[in-house]
Design a protein around this motif. Structure first.
Motif, short mmCIF file in Angstrom:
data_model
loop_
_atom_site.label_atom_id
_atom_site.label_comp_id
_atom_site.label_asym_id
_atom_site.label_seq_id
_atom_site.Cartn_x
_atom_site.Cartn_y
_atom_site.Cartn_z
N ALA A 95 -3.01 24.65 49.99
CA ALA A 95 -3.90 24.92 49.08
C ALA A 95 -4.61 26.41 49.17
O ALA A 95 -4.46 26.71 47.85
N THR A 96 -5.26 26.11 50.30
CA THR A 96 -6.57 27.68 49.28
C THR A 96 -5.62 28.66 50.56
O THR A 96 -6.22 29.99 50.56
N THR A 97 -4.40 28.08 50.44
CA THR A 97 -3.09 29.80 51.34
C THR A 97 -4.96 30.57 52.88
O THR A 97 -4.98 31.27 53.50
N GLY A 98 -5.72 29.21 53.70
CA GLY A 98 -5.86 29.72 54.30
C GLY A 98 -7.62 30.57 54.17
O GLY A 98 -8.38 31.42 55.03
N LEU A 99 -7.80 30.88 52.86
CA LEU A 99 -8.99 31.19 52.63
C LEU A 99 -10.11 30.05 52.81
O LEU A 99 -10.14 29.38 53.56
N ASP A 100 -11.38 30.94 53.21
CA ASP A 100 -13.08 30.12 53.21
C ASP A 100 -13.54 29.49 51.49
O ASP A 100 -14.33 29.39 51.94
N THR A 101 -12.78 30.13 50.65
CA THR A 101 -13.19 29.59 49.29
C THR A 101 -12.49 29.15 48.69
O THR A 101 -11.04 28.16 49.50
N VAL A 102 -12.44 27.82 47.72
CA VAL A 102 -11.52 27.05 47.17
C VAL A 102 -11.95 27.28 46.02
O VAL A 102 -13.10 26.83 44.85
N ALA A 103 -10.83 26.91 45.14
CA ALA A 103 -11.36 26.80 43.16
C ALA A 103 -11.46 25.64 42.71
O ALA A 103 -9.99 24.61 43.19
N VAL A 104 -12.42 25.21 42.10
CA VAL A 104 -12.12 23.82 41.53
C VAL A 104 -12.58 24.21 39.69
O VAL A 104 -13.31 24.71 39.59
N ARG A 105 -11.86 22.75 39.47
CA ARG A 105 -12.11 22.39 38.11
C ARG A 105 -11.75 20.75 37.76
O ARG A 105 -11.29 20.49 38.26
N VAL A 106 -12.71 20.44 36.78
CA VAL A 106 -13.10 19.24 36.14
C VAL A 106 -12.13 19.19 34.35
O VAL A 106 -12.82 19.98 33.21
N PRO A 107 -10.88 19.15 34.36
CA PRO A 107 -10.19 19.17 33.19
C PRO A 107 -10.98 18.70 31.74
O PRO A 107 -11.41 17.26 32.30
N GLY B 196 -0.37 21.45 33.77
CA GLY B 196 -0.57 21.53 34.97
C GLY B 196 0.95 20.48 36.55
O GLY B 196 1.33 20.56 35.42
N LEU B 197 0.87 21.53 36.82
CA LEU B 197 1.88 20.68 38.25
C LEU B 197 0.97 20.40 39.23
O LEU B 197 0.45 21.77 39.94
N GLY B 198 0.87 19.45 39.56
CA GLY B 198 0.05 18.91 40.34
C GLY B 198 0.29 18.15 42.07
O GLY B 198 2.03 17.97 42.20
N ALA B 199 0.17 18.07 43.02
CA ALA B 199 0.37 17.31 44.09
C ALA B 199 -1.18 17.51 45.12
O ALA B 199 -2.23 18.14 44.26
N LEU B 200 -1.42 16.06 45.51
CA LEU B 200 -2.22 15.96 46.11
C LEU B 200 -2.52 17.09 47.16
O LEU B 200 -2.22 18.08 48.45
N ALA B 201 -3.96 17.41 47.29
CA ALA B 201 -4.55 18.51 47.76
C ALA B 201 -4.98 18.37 48.81
O ALA B 201 -4.62 19.27 49.64
N THR B 202 -4.44 16.90 49.68
CA THR B 202 -5.13 17.04 50.82
C THR B 202 -3.66 16.87 51.84
O THR B 202 -3.75 16.34 53.18
N SER B 203 -2.77 17.00 51.09
CA SER B 203 -1.45 16.84 52.10
C SER B 203 -0.33 18.24 51.72
O SER B 203 0.00 18.70 50.67
#
Ligand code: TXA
Ligand code: MG
Length: 318
Positions: free
Chosen positions: A108-120, A34-41
């Protein structure tokens, strides 16, 4: 300059610090890098889109160390709780209603009202996410539309000098992306992308999944699943039974046809797990030969075969 560091305790600590400082860090998961970045920024996440040349309307998966953290920004219903309990950590991504105002970057969500989440479940990813203790947005660490990376070398081939750090954890073990299930609508479970967790395993926990990605009708549910994707530069020919002299062959099973410029076999014994693990690396290797086409034998569609067929069909679109 992109730094490559080994997946030692120091390497993982350096990667966590880099993520917290807003940098781009590629890291191994059990599926693909994965190419990670802090999802709160927003600023950090925006750099992912730039590095990958990813279309701005294609939302990212947020990676977390455990379901506990995911519940802070996503709404889990009973089905989501059951699936999380059964398959996390693991190759399953849930699309759930987003809790606004919990700090997830709108980029990160591109403004959608949903979010994709995963615990690898990769030990390096898990250690990294525990240190960061915040969601990490991470698409596959390849240029948009191209073949996903299953080693640090693949990441460098696509993204060298566009990202800050690569955490080298060797070759991944699954080799195909996570299964994406949309649970954001009550009473409906939609398989958006087949992947490393099979349909049968999911259905054993929550019952029948609604068929497919349903892109043709209604609003787009998963923008990233529309276009040609996972594609080498060389054109593909699927369901090949023979090979032409100017083609290379991606084979499966004990008796591939002879001929062609080169042959790589996904699994001589006909094992789909082995085939998934080899798929992207072999596509990259055959792509580099410069043949007119890559001929690909047909694989069974059962189990992991559904995800493999999905990727090959998308890669073959022109
Ligand atoms: O195995 C994986 O899932 C890997 C590793 C790094 O975790 N990640 C990955 O990410 O494959 P990416 O960005 O290449 O694919 C994520 C898919 C995209 O097709 C995207 O459109 C979809 O998930 N997605 C993300 N958020 C979504 C949302 N809110 N609704 C619908 N689809 C979403
Ligand atoms: Mg991808």
């Amino acid at each position: 300059m992109t730094r490559i560091v080994g997946a030692t305790a120091e390497g993982i600590a350096e990667a966590a610090a880099a993520l917290l400082a807003g940098k781009l860090v590629a890291f191994p998961t059990e599926t693909v890098y994965g190419l990670g970045a802090l999802a709160t920024s927003d600023a950090a996440v925006a750099r992912i889109f730039a590095a990958k040349e990813r279309p701005a309307n294609n939302p990212l998966i947020l990676h977390v160390a455990d379901a506990e953290l995911a519940r802070r920004f996503a709404v889990f219903d009973r089905r989501a709780n059951d699936l999380a309990a059964a398959f996390w950590p693991g190759p399953m991504t849930l699309v759930l209603p987003l809790r606004k105002d919990r700090g997830v970057a709108v980029t990160a969500t591109t403004g959608l009202d949903t979010v994709a989440v995963r615990v690898p479940r990769h030990p390096v990813a898990m250690a990294l996410l525990r240190l960061v203790a915040a969601p990490v947005a991470a698409p596959s660490a390849n240029r948009s539309g191209r073949v996903s990376p299953t080693s640090a070398d693949h990441v460098m081939a696509d993204l060298a000098d566009r990202i800050d750090l690569v955490l080298d954890g060797g070759r991944v073990d699954l080799g195909i992306e996570s299964t994406v299930i949309d649970l954001s609508r009550k009473g409906q479970a939609l398989l958006l992308r087949p992947g490393g967790l099979t349909r049968a395993a999911l259905e054993a926990v929550i019952g029948r999944l609604a068929g497919d990605r349903s892109q043709a009708d209604g609003p787009v549910r998963s923008p990233g699943l529309l276009a040609r994707h996972y594609a080498p530069r060389t054109p593909l020919r699927l369901d090949a039974e023979t090979v032409e002299p100017d083609e290379v062959l991606l084979a499966f099973g004990p008796d591939p046809p002879g001929g062609g410029m080169a042959t790589l076999n996904l699994s001589p014994s006909g094992d789909l797990e082995e085939a998934a693990r080899n798929l992207y690396a072999m596509l990259r290797e055959l792509d580099a030969i410069g043949a007119r086409r890559i001929a690909i034998m047909r694989l069974p569609r059962a189990g992991l075969g559904e995800a493999i067929a999905d990727r090959l069909n998308r890669a073959a679109q022109r």
